[in-house]
Design a protein around this motif. Structure first.
Motif, PDB file in Angstrom:
ATOM      1  N   GLY A  45      19.173  14.488 -39.267  1.00 34.63           N
ATOM      2  CA  GLY A  45      20.132  15.554 -39.507  1.00 34.63           C
ATOM      3  C   GLY A  45      20.502  16.104 -38.218  1.00 34.63           C
ATOM      4  O   GLY A  45      21.180  17.245 -38.208  1.00 34.63           O
ATOM      5  N   ALA A  46      20.042  15.459 -37.037  1.00 34.72           N
ATOM      6  CA  ALA A  46      20.699  16.180 -35.586  1.00 34.72           C
ATOM      7  C   ALA A  46      21.604  15.370 -35.051  1.00 34.72           C
ATOM      8  O   ALA A  46      21.820  14.328 -35.622  1.00 34.72           O
ATOM      9  CB  ALA A  46      19.174  16.046 -34.986  1.00 34.72           C
ATOM     10  N   GLU A  47      22.033  15.716 -33.929  1.00 35.44           N
ATOM     11  CA  GLU A  47      22.893  15.130 -33.140  1.00 35.44           C
ATOM     12  C   GLU A  47      22.559  14.862 -31.902  1.00 35.44           C
ATOM     13  O   GLU A  47      21.922  15.816 -31.340  1.00 35.44           O
ATOM     14  CB  GLU A  47      24.353  15.772 -33.245  1.00 35.44           C
ATOM     15  N   GLN A  48      22.750  13.502 -31.379  1.00 36.31           N
ATOM     16  CA  GLN A  48      22.016  13.267 -29.914  1.00 36.31           C
ATOM     17  C   GLN A  48      23.352  13.107 -29.076  1.00 36.31           C
ATOM     18  O   GLN A  48      24.241  12.583 -29.354  1.00 36.31           O
ATOM     19  CB  GLN A  48      21.472  12.177 -29.815  1.00 36.31           C
ATOM     20  N   GLU A  75      19.571  26.739 -24.418  1.00 38.20           N
ATOM     21  CA  GLU A  75      18.128  26.427 -24.994  1.00 38.20           C
ATOM     22  C   GLU A  75      18.269  26.583 -26.479  1.00 38.20           C
ATOM     23  O   GLU A  75      17.267  25.893 -27.074  1.00 38.20           O
ATOM     24  CB  GLU A  75      16.894  27.074 -24.329  1.00 38.20           C
ATOM     25  N   ASP A  76      18.895  27.694 -26.971  1.00 36.30           N
ATOM     26  CA  ASP A  76      18.706  27.787 -28.496  1.00 36.30           C
ATOM     27  C   ASP A  76      19.521  26.885 -29.206  1.00 36.30           C
ATOM     28  O   ASP A  76      19.483  26.934 -30.398  1.00 36.30           O
ATOM     29  CB  ASP A  76      19.315  29.270 -28.700  1.00 36.30           C
ATOM     30  N   LYS A  77      20.298  26.107 -28.530  1.00 41.67           N
ATOM     31  CA  LYS A  77      21.390  24.926 -29.283  1.00 41.67           C
ATOM     32  C   LYS A  77      20.899  23.613 -29.150  1.00 41.67           C
ATOM     33  O   LYS A  77      21.126  22.701 -29.844  1.00 41.67           O
ATOM     34  CB  LYS A  77      22.671  25.427 -29.000  1.00 41.67           C
ATOM     35  N   PHE A  78      20.466  23.553 -27.819  1.00 42.70           N
ATOM     36  CA  PHE A  78      20.243  22.317 -27.295  1.00 42.70           C
ATOM     37  C   PHE A  78      18.640  21.917 -26.872  1.00 42.70           C
ATOM     38  O   PHE A  78      18.332  22.888 -26.274  1.00 42.70           O
ATOM     39  CB  PHE A  78      20.963  21.786 -26.372  1.00 42.70           C
ATOM     40  N   GLU A  79      18.064  20.994 -27.278  1.00 45.59           N
ATOM     41  CA  GLU A  79      16.675  20.451 -26.396  1.00 45.59           C
ATOM     42  C   GLU A  79      16.863  19.095 -25.853  1.00 45.59           C
ATOM     43  O   GLU A  79      17.272  18.161 -26.246  1.00 45.59           O
ATOM     44  CB  GLU A  79      15.833  20.351 -27.770  1.00 45.59           C
ATOM     45  N   LYS A 109      25.036  23.368 -35.985  1.00 46.51           N
ATOM     46  CA  LYS A 109      26.433  22.972 -36.280  1.00 46.51           C
ATOM     47  C   LYS A 109      27.353  24.062 -35.593  1.00 46.51           C
ATOM     48  O   LYS A 109      26.932  25.098 -35.430  1.00 46.51           O
ATOM     49  CB  LYS A 109      26.461  22.926 -37.682  1.00 46.51           C
ATOM     50  N   GLY A 110      28.486  23.482 -35.209  1.00 44.05           N
ATOM     51  CA  GLY A 110      29.345  24.280 -34.474  1.00 44.05           C
ATOM     52  C   GLY A 110      29.945  23.763 -33.105  1.00 44.05           C
ATOM     53  O   GLY A 110      29.719  22.652 -32.812  1.00 44.05           O
ATOM     54  N   ALA A 111      31.044  24.341 -32.783  1.00 41.64           N
ATOM     55  CA  ALA A 111      31.808  24.197 -31.745  1.00 41.64           C
ATOM     56  C   ALA A 111      31.146  24.156 -30.261  1.00 41.64           C
ATOM     57  O   ALA A 111      30.379  25.595 -30.301  1.00 41.64           O
ATOM     58  CB  ALA A 111      33.200  24.569 -31.710  1.00 41.64           C
ATOM     59  N   PHE A 112      31.327  23.538 -29.199  1.00 46.59           N
ATOM     60  CA  PHE A 112      30.608  23.919 -27.927  1.00 46.59           C
ATOM     61  C   PHE A 112      31.472  23.480 -26.780  1.00 46.59           C
ATOM     62  O   PHE A 112      32.247  22.269 -26.816  1.00 46.59           O
ATOM     63  CB  PHE A 112      29.303  23.226 -28.007  1.00 46.59           C
ATOM     64  N   GLN A 113      31.641  24.415 -25.919  1.00 46.57           N
ATOM     65  CA  GLN A 113      32.570  23.977 -24.815  1.00 46.57           C
ATOM     66  C   GLN A 113      31.537  24.318 -23.384  1.00 46.57           C
ATOM     67  O   GLN A 113      31.139  25.275 -23.343  1.00 46.57           O
ATOM     68  CB  GLN A 113      33.518  25.014 -24.443  1.00 46.57           C
ATOM     69  N   ILE A 142      29.805  19.765 -32.782  1.00 50.30           N
ATOM     70  CA  ILE A 142      28.268  19.294 -32.908  1.00 50.30           C
ATOM     71  C   ILE A 142      28.161  19.465 -34.739  1.00 50.30           C
ATOM     72  O   ILE A 142      28.407  20.137 -35.292  1.00 50.30           O
ATOM     73  CB  ILE A 142      27.304  20.403 -32.388  1.00 50.30           C
ATOM     74  N   LEU A 143      27.782  18.336 -35.050  1.00 49.31           N
ATOM     75  CA  LEU A 143      27.459  18.106 -36.533  1.00 49.31           C
ATOM     76  C   LEU A 143      28.604  18.435 -37.376  1.00 49.31           C
ATOM     77  O   LEU A 143      28.497  18.882 -38.408  1.00 49.31           O
ATOM     78  CB  LEU A 143      26.156  19.061 -36.912  1.00 49.31           C
ATOM     79  N   ALA A 144      29.722  18.053 -37.126  1.00 47.50           N
ATOM     80  CA  ALA A 144      30.877  18.216 -37.692  1.00 47.50           C
ATOM     81  C   ALA A 144      30.848  17.427 -38.870  1.00 47.50           C
ATOM     82  O   ALA A 144      30.561  16.368 -38.986  1.00 47.50           O
ATOM     83  CB  ALA A 144      32.127  17.823 -36.799  1.00 47.50           C
ATOM     84  N   ASP A 145      31.428  17.963 -39.986  1.00 48.81           N
ATOM     85  CA  ASP A 145      31.555  17.139 -41.426  1.00 48.81           C
ATOM     86  C   ASP A 145      32.741  16.275 -41.227  1.00 48.81           C
ATOM     87  O   ASP A 145      33.859  16.781 -40.705  1.00 48.81           O
ATOM     88  CB  ASP A 145      32.020  18.000 -42.510  1.00 48.81           C
ATOM     89  N   LYS A 146      32.324  14.943 -41.153  1.00 49.70           N
ATOM     90  CA  LYS A 146      33.291  13.751 -41.012  1.00 49.70           C
ATOM     91  C   LYS A 146      34.008  13.312 -42.464  1.00 49.70           C
ATOM     92  O   LYS A 146      32.988  13.293 -43.255  1.00 49.70           O
ATOM     93  CB  LYS A 146      33.014  12.779 -40.223  1.00 49.70           C
TER      94      LYS A 146
END
Length: 195
Positions: A45-48, A75-79, A109-113, A142-146
């Motif tokens: 359920g994560a995205e790499q 750091e709150d969105k990516f590890e 989940k969400g958009a990131f620039q 990130i984690l978009a519903d496809k």
């Protein structure tokens, strides 16, 4: 008579100074950096995200104390899963390439620039550190519903890609078939003549 020689000498001195200033200013490193990101969804359920940055020294001299920092990943969105978001090289010769990559994981989940990575380096002729930036990345979803692929989606893609070639081949095949096969009317006439 001394004056005409000075008239020729003055433009020559100015031209020499101009050419020497151009030549000395071109003796610097010129850093070009390309940043790219590839995404893959994990079963958990994560995205790499695999982030790779390539640095090219397109200048005519060596750059020293080269450092790369890519701190555009909150750091709150990516590890950080593997690698590091920063890297140092002792030197990068003229015409040389350096590469660095690291892996991130996101469960948000969400958009990131993201912003460009920062490259700092030292030039022997200058006291201050020089700075260059990488290319920015495209916005990430990130984690978009496809949407799920429909059953016949692959056939539509094949039809749009190869449809015209298939139509031409079918037309040529039909034309050859019509030319080669005997017609029904001539077969019927032949049958009547025999009786």
């Amino acid at each position: 008579m001394a004056r005409p020689k000075l008239v020729f000498l003055f433009p020559l001195v100015v031209a020499t100074l101009f050419v020497s200033s151009v030549l000395t200013s071109s003796d610097v490193p010129f850093m070009v950096a390309n940043k790219k990101v590839s995404q893959s969804r994990l079963k958990s359920g994560a995205e790499q995200l695999v982030v790779s940055i390539d640095i090219f020294n397109e200048g005519s001299v060596t750059a020293y104390d080269v450092s790369l920092v890519d701190d555009s990943w909150p750091e709150d969105k990516f590890e950080v899963v593997s690698g590091s978001t920063s890297k140092n090289w002792e030197r990068l010769d003229a015409g040389a390439t350096a590469s660095h990559s690291f892996v991130l994981e996101s469960k948000v989940k969400g958009a990131f620039q993201g912003s460009p990575a920062v490259i700092k380096f030292r030039v022997p002729t200058k006291a201050a550190l020089q700075e260059a930036f990488s290319t920015p990345i495209q916005p990430l979803d990130i984690l978009a519903d496809k949407p799920q692929e429909k059953k016949f989606e692959w056939s539509k893609r094949l039809l749009t890609k190869y449809g015209s070639q298939v139509a031409v081949l079918l037309f040529v095949g039909l034309f050859v078939f019509v030319l080669v096969s005997p017609s029904k009317s001539s077969a019927a006439k032949g049958g009547k003549k025999k009786r």
